[in-house]
Design a protein around this motif. Structure first.
Motif, PDB file in Angstrom:
ATOM      1  N   ASN A 146     -41.783  37.464  41.437  1.00  9.38           N
ATOM      2  CA  ASN A 146     -42.760  37.811  40.398  1.00  9.38           C
ATOM      3  C   ASN A 146     -42.098  37.833  39.025  1.00  9.38           C
ATOM      4  OD1 ASN A 146     -45.114  38.205  42.100  1.00  9.38           O
ATOM      5  ND2 ASN A 146     -44.038  39.998  42.884  1.00  9.38           N
ATOM      6  N   GLY A 147     -41.361  36.771  38.752  1.00  8.10           N
ATOM      7  CA  GLY A 147     -40.620  36.662  37.511  1.00  8.10           C
ATOM      8  C   GLY A 147     -40.186  35.231  37.290  1.00  8.10           C
ATOM      9  N   TRP A 148     -39.048  35.081  36.604  1.00  9.13           N
ATOM     10  CA  TRP A 148     -38.636  33.762  36.141  1.00  9.13           C
ATOM     11  C   TRP A 148     -37.206  33.419  36.558  1.00  9.13           C
ATOM     12  CZ3 TRP A 148     -41.040  37.608  33.501  1.00  9.13           C
ATOM     13  CH2 TRP A 148     -42.335  37.343  33.005  1.00  9.13           C
ATOM     14  N   LEU A 149     -37.005  32.175  36.915  1.00 10.06           N
ATOM     15  CA  LEU A 149     -35.674  31.622  37.138  1.00 10.06           C
ATOM     16  C   LEU A 149     -35.356  30.664  35.996  1.00 10.06           C
ATOM     17  CD1 LEU A 149     -35.624  30.808  40.957  1.00 10.06           C
ATOM     18  CD2 LEU A 149     -34.234  32.514  39.783  1.00 10.06           C
TER      19      LEU A 149
ATOM     20  N   ALA B 175     -38.388  29.474  26.020  1.00 11.71           N
ATOM     21  CA  ALA B 175     -38.560  29.282  27.458  1.00 11.71           C
ATOM     22  C   ALA B 175     -38.074  30.491  28.241  1.00 11.71           C
ATOM     23  CB  ALA B 175     -37.814  28.033  27.905  1.00 11.71           C
ATOM     24  N   ARG B 176     -38.882  30.932  29.211  1.00  4.33           N
ATOM     25  CA  ARG B 176     -38.480  32.010  30.115  1.00  4.33           C
ATOM     26  C   ARG B 176     -37.993  31.451  31.448  1.00  4.33           C
ATOM     27  NH1 ARG B 176     -42.624  37.115  29.554  1.00  4.33           N
ATOM     28  NH2 ARG B 176     -40.706  38.250  30.051  1.00  4.33           N
ATOM     29  N   GLY B 177     -38.450  30.244  31.797  1.00  2.00           N
ATOM     30  CA  GLY B 177     -38.003  29.617  33.028  1.00  2.00           C
ATOM     31  C   GLY B 177     -39.151  29.309  33.966  1.00  2.00           C
ATOM     32  N   LEU B 178     -38.802  29.026  35.212  1.00  2.00           N
ATOM     33  CA  LEU B 178     -39.771  28.730  36.262  1.00  2.00           C
ATOM     34  C   LEU B 178     -40.415  30.037  36.717  1.00  2.00           C
ATOM     35  CD1 LEU B 178     -40.979  26.673  38.342  1.00  2.00           C
ATOM     36  CD2 LEU B 178     -39.090  27.344  39.848  1.00  2.00           C
TER      37      LEU B 178
END
Length: 402
Positions: free
Chosen positions: A379-382, A47-50
């Protein structure tokens, strides 16, 4: 008392379109409008996140169906592939060079309008065909139109993939995906306001496009995009007859009582991955605000790539903190702790950046995750976000981000 709540019990998630992301199996899957995208690393399948992104439009009207007349063909055959596309389905096409053809062997997309001063990113998923000699994929925009001179990048799919040639382009790179797929991408800034064609051409190991074809070799192709961008490709936007826009993501906690908000002190923590270096405006990691940029407490990735924290009152910065180092391309833990006259920010366990001056804005009523009130998405992940309704100590802050 600590209470466990589901994401949807606290956060309102909005995106007025379908969005694509990677599943735990490493394949592209669509999420319906207003559905959060919990994205995965397609190779590690972790998992990278939201995933939180800005709006993007794919200017290519047929991103997958290369047999369609939209794509002009010269000295190639196009056929549905027995190898899967990035979506895990039989949606890719084999592009095979004509036997004896000595000129260019290429697909051409109809002209797309470019605007002077705007940056665009072109990308495609591809792999070498299962039979024949390894061919490279050369992607080019009409020479001498968008810029003065040639504009092209060649990608080599052999030995894990590499960028083989760059002509007047920037940010060229290859991402490795499952099943031997690669995603090549590159960017440029238009010098002229014109319309220009996109050419996808087979090339040999010397990047020449005028070799003699053998009737067998080529590439397998999937998912071509042209998007106005900040110098990097966004997530895949599928098209099937017209240009398609993926709407921006927004994740908002509109009722701060659900997180026990304290107006006089607090701590904001996030584990974030914001890899793209080319940004024109500061991007929101976590923002607590009144619905505007005028009154807010915001953790951001700054234009210079550093972590920032600001307490803004009436549009003016009462406190502005910046990290000494740039944010890394991979995941990092960041946090800010605050109360009037006592502010601190920390990244990756480094020594806190502090300020003994400044006050807090009033009237804050919402928390935004991965965006600012003006739409500046990371433009990425939380991976993780926490709110603590007290100003933790600097030692605790450093430990929290380690």
């Amino acid at each position: 008392m600590l209470v466990s709540k589901n994401f949807g019990d606290i956060v309102t998630f909005m995106r007025a379109s379908v969005g694509w992301s990677y599943s735990p199996a490493g394949v592209l899957v669509p999420s319906a409008a207003n559905g959060p995208r919990l994205d995965y690393d397609p190779i590690a399948q972790l998992a990278r996140g939201l995933l939180v992104e800005e709006q993007r439009t794919n200017l290519v009207s047929y991103s997958e169906n290369f047999a369609n007349a939209y794509w002009s063909k010269v000295s190639i055959a196009v056929a549905a592939s027995a190898s899967p596309g990035a979506d895990g389905a039989l949606s890719a096409f084999d592009i095979t060079e004509a036997n004896g053809a000595s000129g260019s062997k290429e697909l051409t997309a109809p002209s797309v309008s470019y605007t002077a001063g705007q940056t665009y990113t072109i990308s495609a998923f591809f792999r070498t065909k299962a039979v024949g000699v390894v061919r490279r994929l050369r992607m080019a925009v009409s020479s001498g139109s968008v810029i003065a001179g040639s504009l092209a990048v060649a990608f080599d799919p052999s030995d894990g993939g590499s960028v083989a040639q760059v002509v007047n382009a920037s940010n060229a790179r290859l991402d490795v995906l499952p099943n031997g797929l690669l995603r090549g991408q590159w960017s440029f800034t238009a010098a002229n306001t014109v319309s220009a064609n996109l050419y996808l051409t087979l090339a040999d190991s010397s990047n020449l496009t005028t070799y003699v074809g053998d009737g067998v070799s080529g590439i397998t192709l999937f998912g071509v995009m042209i998007e106005q961008s900040g110098g990097f490709a966004g997530s895949y936007v599928k098209t099937g007859g017209a240009q398609v826009t993926r709407a921006p993501d927004a994740a908002v906690i509109a009722d701060l009582s659900k997180i026990g908000f304290n107006a006089t002190e607090g701590t904001i923590y996030a584990e974030v991955e914001a890899p793209n270096p080319s940004i024109a405006t500061a991007k929101g990691i976590v923002s607590i605000d009144d619905g505007t940029e005028n009154n807010r407490l915001t953790l951001t990735k700054e234009i210079n790539g550093r972590l920032g924290f600001a307490s803004v009152i009436g549009g003016a910065g009462s406190v502005i903190l910046a990290s000494a180092a740039n944010m890394p391309a991979g995941p990092v833990k960041v946090a800010a702790a605050y109360k009037a006259g006592d502010f601190a920010m920390c990244m990756g366990g480094a020594a806190p950046v502090i300020s003994a001056a400044g006050v807090l804005p009033a009237g804050l009523n919402a928390m935004r995750l991965g965006v600012r009130s003006n739409g500046g998405a990371i433009n990425g992940w939380l991976r993780n976000v926490r709110y603590i309704p007290r100003r933790i100590t600097n030692a605790e802050l450093q430990a929290l981000t380690t």
